[in-house]
Design a protein around this motif. Structure first.
Motif, short mmCIF file in Angstrom:
data_model
loop_
_atom_site.label_atom_id
_atom_site.label_comp_id
_atom_site.label_asym_id
_atom_site.label_seq_id
_atom_site.Cartn_x
_atom_site.Cartn_y
_atom_site.Cartn_z
N TRP A 1 34.91 33.29 46.87
CA TRP A 1 34.33 34.27 45.46
C TRP A 1 33.51 33.18 44.71
O TRP A 1 32.50 33.73 44.05
CB TRP A 1 35.21 35.00 44.77
N GLU A 9 29.34 32.63 45.56
CA GLU A 9 28.26 33.84 45.08
C GLU A 9 28.17 33.53 43.28
O GLU A 9 26.98 33.58 43.00
CB GLU A 9 28.84 35.31 45.14
N SER A 44 25.85 30.77 42.22
CA SER A 44 24.07 31.35 42.18
C SER A 44 23.96 32.10 41.02
O SER A 44 22.90 32.39 41.04
CB SER A 44 23.77 31.84 43.78
N ALA A 101 28.05 27.00 49.18
CA ALA A 101 27.87 28.50 49.27
C ALA A 101 27.88 28.95 50.76
O ALA A 101 28.29 30.08 50.85
CB ALA A 101 26.52 28.98 48.41
N ALA A 156 30.47 31.61 52.33
CA ALA A 156 29.98 32.96 52.99
C ALA A 156 31.07 33.20 54.42
O ALA A 156 31.30 34.05 54.68
CB ALA A 156 28.54 33.08 53.33
#
Length: 226
Positions: free
Chosen positions: A104, A107, A110, A155, A159
């Motif tokens: 988590w 995200e 970003s 990142a 994902a």
């Protein structure tokens, strides 16, 4: 006079911001961002929402604090005399491992709300770029290249980790993509066909560190020590 009855599930110890963040991280790890609500957090901490709002204003602030706590804890301690390249690798792997363990965060990194966390990482990298002897006008570009690579790849792996949490098997995905590359037209995609087997068997962490080393090699080549 009769004494007031105590709620059997009410916490007796003082609630702190650190405890709130710790519980939030546990909830985020277990169920992702959607699982973190102030109602659920209140139930976990056996307190009322008002006690939580006393420490954090909203969910966005709590997410930022949780990401900051995890990444700050993942940053290696540095001391005098350490080799700048080794420190950069340690910082990079600290971020990578933290985001892999807590998908988590990918995200959150970003988001503009996580700027304080990003700035701390950028500062750590920038100091090492200075220690490498990179000229002042080029320090921003060199440190930015490292930061953007580290956060971008981390990142991407976050994902993938979130997909695995939803039941997708990483090995199966890589095998499927590798098979697709192998079936591509030889004349149009010779490179992808050639590296298909490497995609299937590669180690994300090792490949990530190889990318960091390529950037460091480029910095050393362009700005050799005086």
């Amino acid at each position: 006079m009769a004494s007031r009855a105590r709620h059997p599930d009410r916490r007796e110890d003082a609630l702190s911001q650190e405890r709130i963040i710790e519980a939030a991280v546990e909830m985020l790890d277990a169920g992702g961002e959607s699982a973190l609500t102030f109602r659920a957090l209140s139930a976990t901490l056996k307190t009322g929402p008002g006690a939580i709002y006393w420490h954090v204003a909203n969910k966005g602030e709590l997410l930022t604090a949780a990401a900051d706590a995890v990444l700050t804890g993942a940053m290696p301690a540095t001391g005098a005399g350490e080799v700048p390249q080794d420190v950069i690798r340690a910082v990079a792997l600290g971020v990578f491992d933290a985001i892999e363990a807590h998908p988590w965060i990918g995200e959150q990194m970003s988001q503009l709300s996580s700027q304080s966390t990003t700035l701390r990482i950028f500062e750590r990298l920038g100091r090492q770029v200075q220690a490498l002897g990179v000229p002042g006008p080029a320090q921003f570009d060199a440190a930015s290249a490292l930061l953007n690579y580290i956060l971008g790849v981390a990142a991407q792996n976050a994902a993938m980790a979130r997909s695995v949490q939803r039941g997708t098997d990483r090995a199966e995905v890589l095998d499927l993509v590798a098979s697709l590359w192998t079936s591509l037209d030889t004349d149009e995609y010779p490179f992808l066909r050639n590296i298909a087997a490497q995609l299937r068997d590669h180690d994300d962490r090792a490949q990530f560190l190889a990318g960091v080393d390529l950037i460091l090699a480029g910095i050393a080549s362009r700005y050799p020590p005086a």
